[in-house]
Design an enzyme around this catalytic site. Sequence first.
Site, PDB file in Angstrom:
ATOM      1  N   PRO A   2      -0.784  28.114   0.052  1.00  0.00           N
ATOM      2  CA  PRO A   2      -0.689  28.291  -1.172  1.00  0.00           C
ATOM      3  C   PRO A   2       0.619  28.789  -1.471  1.00  0.00           C
ATOM      4  CG  PRO A   2      -1.055  30.149   0.377  1.00  0.00           C
ATOM      5  CD  PRO A   2      -0.560  29.080   0.830  1.00  0.00           C
ATOM      6  N   GLU A   3       0.872  27.727  -2.756  1.00  0.00           N
ATOM      7  CA  GLU A   3       1.982  27.625  -3.579  1.00  0.00           C
ATOM      8  C   GLU A   3       1.942  27.818  -4.769  1.00  0.00           C
ATOM      9  OE1 GLU A   3       5.102  24.100  -2.539  1.00  0.00           O
ATOM     10  OE2 GLU A   3       3.949  24.090  -0.952  1.00  0.00           O
TER      11      GLU A   3
END
Length: 269
Positions: A2-3
């Site tokens: 996750p960014e």
Amino acid sequence: MPELPEVETTVRAISSFKNKKLEKVIIHNRNLRWKIEKDLEDLSANKKILNISRRAKYILMQLSDHCLMIHLGMSGKLRIQKRKDNFFKKHDHVEFIFKNEKIIFNDVRRFGSIHITKDVNKHPLIENLGIEPLSKNFNKNYLYKLCNHSDLDIKKLIMDQKKIVGVGNIYASESLFISSISPLRKAKKIKLEDCDKLVKAIKKILRYAIKMGGTTLRDFYSADGSEGYFKLKLNVYGLENEACKRCGQKIKKIVVGQRSTFYCSSCQS
DNA sequence: CTGAGATCCTGTCTGC
DNA sequence: TGCAGACAGGATCTCA
């Protein structure tokens, strides 16, 4: 996983839980990145979700007098499931139970974390975070100021959450490629015109990735089960030895700050 | 203050 | 097949 785009995608996928009552939280494993506070269940039981939002890579669920903070770490994900479907997957650590559905926090590597706090803006993990890259205030002058006198490589700088939030390893490589800047360039050597290009590249790629529903590299899927399709559009990340789409030279893989970094040494300088 | 490096954890892939 | 070692999208902490 996750960014910023993946977190944003997750937030949108659970946005329908706004105004619903969180009946209870069931914790199967408190040992995440940090141990889950022991009063989290009590403080969050039978509370209406007033708002669901994102700050940096944190998912924020605002309750009447507290705020739940969820960080997905490297492998965390949320999954929406019917309440009556009583099956579990390996590494399901926490369940957020609503009337008909539940949101399950699953995290193989347990680098994620869940907190509950009164004033989220004063939480130690939140208060020192840097600027939101999609905000208006993030512009070439702002980035130029950050770069000024910094001895960091530019890639490390744009990944530093105390300076700019949300940009992780994939989008750092990709945005530097788009702006033709080498990940190894020292931040203090970045010119104002480079900042202009880089800011535009970061905004463009984050917006585009959000539109595409995030990047599915290994196993990212959103809370509603849909995959991200951004992987199809990557220019350099994970493409060692493949031809640069701009100049045809081979993409290189190097290590910057202990993280894999992909770039074209021919057109990025 | 800044920046480099170790570190948390589990699963998967690569090479011998 | 087995097994050791490298590697994985994050970010804090310790130390110089």
